[in-house]
Design a protein around this motif. Structure first.
Motif, mmCIF file in Angstrom:
data_model
loop_
_atom_site.group_PDB
_atom_site.id
_atom_site.type_symbol
_atom_site.label_atom_id
_atom_site.label_comp_id
_atom_site.label_asym_id
_atom_site.label_seq_id
_atom_site.Cartn_x
_atom_site.Cartn_y
_atom_site.Cartn_z
ATOM 1 N N ASP A 128 23.521 87.666 13.544
ATOM 2 C CA ASP A 128 23.127 88.892 14.243
ATOM 3 C C ASP A 128 22.997 90.079 13.290
ATOM 4 N N ASP A 130 20.617 90.555 11.172
ATOM 5 C CA ASP A 130 19.246 90.746 10.704
ATOM 6 C C ASP A 130 18.804 92.197 10.873
ATOM 7 N N ARG A 131 19.500 92.951 11.751
ATOM 8 C CA ARG A 131 19.243 94.390 11.887
ATOM 9 C C ARG A 131 20.489 95.132 11.400
ATOM 10 N N SER A 132 20.647 95.182 10.102
ATOM 11 C CA SER A 132 21.818 95.857 9.545
ATOM 12 C C SER A 132 21.410 96.758 8.389
ATOM 13 N N ASN A 159 21.121 102.671 18.182
ATOM 14 C CA ASN A 159 19.752 102.158 18.082
ATOM 15 C C ASN A 159 19.730 100.693 17.647
ATOM 16 N N ASP A 160 20.819 99.984 17.947
ATOM 17 C CA ASP A 160 20.886 98.533 17.780
ATOM 18 C C ASP A 160 20.869 98.078 16.321
ATOM 19 N N PHE A 161 21.449 98.887 15.431
ATOM 20 C CA PHE A 161 21.628 98.477 14.043
ATOM 21 C C PHE A 161 23.115 98.324 13.751
ATOM 22 N N ARG A 243 19.086 95.323 5.631
ATOM 23 C CA ARG A 243 17.656 95.610 5.464
ATOM 24 C C ARG A 243 17.428 96.699 4.423
ATOM 25 N N ARG A 304 15.986 104.793 9.894
ATOM 26 C CA ARG A 304 15.324 103.835 10.787
ATOM 27 C C ARG A 304 13.821 103.772 10.548
ATOM 28 N N GLY A 308 13.337 100.068 10.099
ATOM 29 C CA GLY A 308 13.064 99.574 11.442
ATOM 30 C C GLY A 308 11.768 98.785 11.517
ATOM 31 N N ASP A 309 11.548 98.169 12.664
ATOM 32 C CA ASP A 309 10.299 97.450 12.884
ATOM 33 C C ASP A 309 9.142 98.445 12.944
ATOM 34 N N GLU A 312 8.761 101.593 15.272
ATOM 35 C CA GLU A 312 10.011 101.754 16.023
ATOM 36 C C GLU A 312 10.565 103.170 15.923
#
Length: 390
Positions: A128, A130-132, A159-161, A243, A304, A308-309, A312
């Motif tokens: 989990d 992968d968004r760090s 923001n889900d990081f 990331r 971000r 971010g993606d 995003e």
């Protein structure tokens, strides 16, 4: 008659797991010897080379083999499992594949390579991460730096990081605490000793809090102490999990610059929070920006936008407050600058001062009057009260 006991069977993955546990106690994790041995080989094969005294391993290999009799990976794994820890290796669903970017990297201070495995304490799955984002910095943090780290981590959390750091005093601790204000599982600590060896001791409660909802990670086996070189080893893992890496306050020889080096080497974004010019704790961060190795960031949105993606997080251009002058045409601004402040002036004089035709100036003055920027008197035109500050 009692049936003969049947020896337990091991899958290849289980055998590989035990071999990796043994190797990390035979050879200091992160050393080039271990990384070079693993090229094109399994840990089981490498372990066999040590056991059979492969002369190609050199003196380091022979010295390591002398410790074989003292290593019992099956017992170590059982004790760790009973304590609530797990050992994650390649082939496990939980394995964070991003750390494999370390394979084949040039050594830095005699450390390199993908970790053979990662000990984990806590419920957060490594898959989990992968968004760090890594947030690192000075142990001698200022109030400004600690606040910046905490604010960025808190923004990332909502923001889900996940924030990755090293649980050290100063910036690391501030980043962890900022992330802990967000949803559960918003931060991970990578230690330089075993996951059951909290360091520094003053951060024991913080490390325990991280383990409750996130994860405490180490490539060092449980029970093994912190050493100076193990800090250098863990820095590469912090960078590889994330990331991108944010450096908040760093002196010229800061360990956080070691982490940023690894991030730069594996082509992940390096970011730096600016500090006070001339401050010792700003030398390293400012140099990252000056040399082009780091991008200046000031808040979580900046971070971000970089990690971010696509689409995003989009930043907006900083703007001051909207003023009435902003809506004027260039001609109207030219006329407004020619309108006197203290005494009225005729339309002809204003036109002459603005280098415009009187009719053009008259049209502009009428518009300025409607906007409350100019006033008409029998003697002529004058700037309206407050218009000079508008």
């Amino acid at each position: 008659m009692t049936a003969a006991s049947v020896a337990p069977t091991f899958t290849d993955l289980e055998r590989e797991r035990l071999s990796r546990i043994a190797l990390t106690q035979l050879v200091e994790p992160g050393t080039p010897l271990l990384d070079s041995c693993m090229v094109g080989a399994t840990a089981t094969e490498v372990y066999r080379r040590f056991a059979e005294e492969d002369p190609d391993l050199g003196e380091d290999g022979l010295e390591a083999r002398a410790r074989l009799a003292q290593i019992h990976p099956d017992r170590d794994l059982e004790r760790a499992t009973n304590a609530g820890f797990r050992y994650v290796i390649p082939g496990d669903e939980e394995w964070p594949a991003q750390v494999e970017r370390l394979a084949g990297q040039e050594p830095l201070q005699h450390r390199t390579g993908t970790p053979l495995g990662l000990w984990v304490r806590g419920p957060l799955l490594l898959s989990d991460l992968d968004r760090s984002v890594a947030i690192v910095g000075s142990r001698e943090a200022t109030a400004y730096g600690a606040d910046a780290a905490a604010r960025i981590a808190a923004d990332l959390a909502v923001n889900d990081f996940v924030t990755v750091s090293g649980a050290a005093v100063g910036i690391d601790a501030a980043a962890h605490r900022g992330a802990l204000t967000g949803p559960p599982g918003s931060t991970v600590a990578v230690l330089a000793g075993g996951v059951d060896v909290p360091y520094p001791l003053r951060n024991r409660r913080l490390i325990d809090a991280i383990a409750e909802s996130g994860a405490v990670i180490s490539e060092i086996a449980p029970g093994f102490p912190v050493t100076r070189y193990r800090f250098l080893s863990r820095n590469r893992i912090i960078a590889a999990l994330a990331r991108g890496t944010v450096v908040v306050e760093a002196a010229a020889r800061s360990g956080s610059l070691n982490t940023s080096h690894w991030a730069y080497s594996i082509n992940t974004p390096v970011m730096a929070v600016p500090g006070q010019v001339g401050a010792v704790t700003s030398v390293g961060t400012h140099d990252l920006v000056r040399t082009g190795k780091g991008v200046l960031v000031t808040d979580g949105l900046d971070v971000r936008e970089l990690v971010g993606d696509s689409g995003e997080a989009l930043t907006t251009e900083p703007r001051g407050p909207v003023r009435r002058r902003d809506s004027l045409t260039s001609i109207e601004k030219q006329v407004l600058d020619a309108v006197p402040v203290t005494r009225p002036s005729s339309q002809l004089d204003i036109a002459r001062s603005a280098c415009l035709h009187p009719k053009t100036a008259g049209t502009a003055l009428t518009r300025l009057e409607a906007l409350g920027l100019a006033e008409r008197f029998p003697e002529g035109w004058q700037l309206a009260p407050g218009a000079a500050r508008t």
